[in-house]
Design a protein around this motif. Structure first.
Motif, PDB file in Angstrom:
ATOM      1  N   MET A   1       0.439  -1.100   0.154  1.00  0.00           N
ATOM      2  CA  MET A   1      -0.348  -0.246  -0.325  1.00  0.00           C
ATOM      3  C   MET A   1       1.035   0.997   0.406  1.00  0.00           C
ATOM      4  O   MET A   1       1.832   1.659   0.903  1.00  0.00           O
ATOM      5  N   THR A   2       0.635   2.057  -1.283  1.00  0.00           N
ATOM      6  CA  THR A   2       1.254   3.616  -0.922  1.00  0.00           C
ATOM      7  C   THR A   2       0.757   4.483  -0.377  1.00  0.00           C
ATOM      8  O   THR A   2      -0.874   4.215  -0.506  1.00  0.00           O
ATOM      9  N   LEU A   3       1.158   4.463   0.445  1.00  0.00           N
ATOM     10  CA  LEU A   3       1.287   5.952   1.875  1.00  0.00           C
ATOM     11  C   LEU A   3       1.207   7.428   1.179  1.00  0.00           C
ATOM     12  O   LEU A   3       0.296   8.495   1.197  1.00  0.00           O
ATOM     13  N   LEU A   4       2.595   7.332   0.391  1.00  0.00           N
ATOM     14  CA  LEU A   4       2.601   8.816  -0.304  1.00  0.00           C
ATOM     15  C   LEU A   4       2.259   9.150  -1.555  1.00  0.00           C
ATOM     16  O   LEU A   4       3.099   7.451  -2.183  1.00  0.00           O
ATOM     17  N   PRO A   5       2.546  10.057  -2.491  1.00  0.00           N
ATOM     18  CA  PRO A   5       2.217   9.468  -4.064  1.00  0.00           C
ATOM     19  C   PRO A   5       3.592   9.079  -4.169  1.00  0.00           C
ATOM     20  O   PRO A   5       4.586  10.192  -3.618  1.00  0.00           O
ATOM     21  N   GLU A   6       3.876   8.804  -5.463  1.00  0.00           N
ATOM     22  CA  GLU A   6       5.529   8.644  -5.851  1.00  0.00           C
ATOM     23  C   GLU A   6       4.522   8.588  -7.290  1.00  0.00           C
ATOM     24  O   GLU A   6       3.689   9.051  -8.226  1.00  0.00           O
ATOM     25  N   GLY A   7       5.937   8.804  -7.630  1.00  0.00           N
ATOM     26  CA  GLY A   7       6.308   9.132  -9.556  1.00  0.00           C
ATOM     27  C   GLY A   7       5.758   9.948  -9.989  1.00  0.00           C
ATOM     28  O   GLY A   7       5.299  10.003 -10.657  1.00  0.00           O
ATOM     29  N   TRP A   8       6.203  11.599  -9.004  1.00  0.00           N
ATOM     30  CA  TRP A   8       5.307  12.681  -9.655  1.00  0.00           C
ATOM     31  C   TRP A   8       6.012  12.851 -11.318  1.00  0.00           C
ATOM     32  O   TRP A   8       7.229  12.518 -12.010  1.00  0.00           O
ATOM     33  N   ARG A   9       4.623  13.637 -12.288  1.00  0.00           N
ATOM     34  CA  ARG A   9       4.911  14.280 -12.830  1.00  0.00           C
ATOM     35  C   ARG A   9       4.153  14.749 -14.125  1.00  0.00           C
ATOM     36  O   ARG A   9       2.789  14.987 -13.605  1.00  0.00           O
ATOM     37  N   LYS A  10       4.411  15.725 -14.910  1.00  0.00           N
ATOM     38  CA  LYS A  10       3.718  16.394 -15.578  1.00  0.00           C
ATOM     39  C   LYS A  10       3.299  16.108 -16.979  1.00  0.00           C
ATOM     40  O   LYS A  10       4.915  15.430 -17.634  1.00  0.00           O
ATOM     41  N   SER A  11       2.711  16.419 -17.461  1.00  0.00           N
ATOM     42  CA  SER A  11       2.278  15.871 -19.075  1.00  0.00           C
ATOM     43  C   SER A  11       2.909  16.687 -19.859  1.00  0.00           C
ATOM     44  O   SER A  11       3.383  17.728 -19.555  1.00  0.00           O
ATOM     45  N   SER A  12       3.742  15.642 -20.833  1.00  0.00           N
ATOM     46  CA  SER A  12       4.654  15.801 -21.700  1.00  0.00           C
ATOM     47  C   SER A  12       4.437  17.435 -22.534  1.00  0.00           C
ATOM     48  O   SER A  12       5.183  17.776 -23.473  1.00  0.00           O
ATOM     49  N   TYR A  13       2.691  17.729 -22.521  1.00  0.00           N
ATOM     50  CA  TYR A  13       2.138  18.476 -23.427  1.00  0.00           C
ATOM     51  C   TYR A  13       2.784  20.362 -22.412  1.00  0.00           C
ATOM     52  O   TYR A  13       2.453  21.382 -23.720  1.00  0.00           O
TER      53      TYR A  13
ATOM     54  N   VAL B   1      -1.003   6.855  -5.834  1.00  0.00           N
ATOM     55  CA  VAL B   1      -1.126   6.677  -4.702  1.00  0.00           C
ATOM     56  C   VAL B   1      -2.324   6.362  -4.382  1.00  0.00           C
ATOM     57  O   VAL B   1      -3.296   5.296  -5.195  1.00  0.00           O
ATOM     58  N   ASN B   2      -1.960   4.653  -3.949  1.00  0.00           N
ATOM     59  CA  ASN B   2      -2.893   3.403  -4.104  1.00  0.00           C
ATOM     60  C   ASN B   2      -3.584   3.093  -5.098  1.00  0.00           C
ATOM     61  O   ASN B   2      -2.911   3.205  -5.742  1.00  0.00           O
ATOM     62  N   ASP B   3      -4.262   2.841  -5.002  1.00  0.00           N
ATOM     63  CA  ASP B   3      -5.266   2.495  -6.091  1.00  0.00           C
ATOM     64  C   ASP B   3      -6.534   4.373  -6.742  1.00  0.00           C
ATOM     65  O   ASP B   3      -7.388   4.156  -7.011  1.00  0.00           O
ATOM     66  N   GLY B   4      -4.978   5.108  -6.778  1.00  0.00           N
ATOM     67  CA  GLY B   4      -5.347   6.109  -7.468  1.00  0.00           C
ATOM     68  C   GLY B   4      -4.436   7.621  -7.876  1.00  0.00           C
ATOM     69  O   GLY B   4      -3.423   6.996  -8.393  1.00  0.00           O
ATOM     70  N   ALA B   5      -5.103   8.187  -7.754  1.00  0.00           N
ATOM     71  CA  ALA B   5      -3.667   9.502  -8.082  1.00  0.00           C
ATOM     72  C   ALA B   5      -3.584  10.561  -6.786  1.00  0.00           C
ATOM     73  O   ALA B   5      -5.221  10.907  -6.164  1.00  0.00           O
ATOM     74  N   ALA B   6      -2.620  11.428  -7.213  1.00  0.00           N
ATOM     75  CA  ALA B   6      -2.294  12.593  -5.680  1.00  0.00           C
ATOM     76  C   ALA B   6      -1.835  13.668  -7.332  1.00  0.00           C
ATOM     77  O   ALA B   6      -1.428  13.192  -8.453  1.00  0.00           O
ATOM     78  N   VAL B   7      -2.459  14.030  -6.651  1.00  0.00           N
ATOM     79  CA  VAL B   7      -2.499  16.024  -8.085  1.00  0.00           C
ATOM     80  C   VAL B   7      -2.017  16.393  -6.790  1.00  0.00           C
ATOM     81  O   VAL B   7      -2.222  17.795  -6.103  1.00  0.00           O
ATOM     82  N   ARG B   8      -1.356  17.913  -7.748  1.00  0.00           N
ATOM     83  CA  ARG B   8      -0.685  19.155  -7.088  1.00  0.00           C
ATOM     84  C   ARG B   8       0.129  20.440  -7.931  1.00  0.00           C
ATOM     85  O   ARG B   8       0.138  19.962  -9.321  1.00  0.00           O
ATOM     86  N   ASP B   9      -0.010  21.103  -7.364  1.00  0.00           N
ATOM     87  CA  ASP B   9       0.812  22.390  -8.070  1.00  0.00           C
ATOM     88  C   ASP B   9       2.132  22.576  -8.329  1.00  0.00           C
ATOM     89  O   ASP B   9       3.174  22.185  -7.925  1.00  0.00           O
TER      90      ASP B   9
END
Length: 63
Positions: free
Chosen positions: A1-13, A26-34
């Motif tokens: 179980m992933t408790l903290l977000p991993e593999g942050w990336r932004k769109s190549s666009y 994160v787990n079975d979902g996504a985390a979003v940040r500015d």
């Protein structure tokens, strides 16, 4: 179980633009940040919520 977000990336666009968001796993979902203010935190979604959001974006239903 992933408790903290991993593999942050932004769109190549985004290129070198700074006005964008980054997405992490994160787990079975996504985390979003500015991308400009990473210290402000992030929000998370479930896998189902994230899939619905992506589908809405891809089918241009926000316009």
């Amino acid at each position: 179980m992933t408790l903290l977000p991993e593999g942050w990336r932004k769109s190549s666009y985004s290129g070198q633009q700074s006005a964008c968001v980054e997405v992490g796993r994160v787990n079975d979902g996504a985390a979003v940040r500015d991308a400009k203010d990473r210290s402000a935190g992030y929000f998370t979604t479930t896998g189902r919520q994230w899939a619905a959001f992506i589908d809405t974006v891809k089918t241009d239903r926000f316009n």
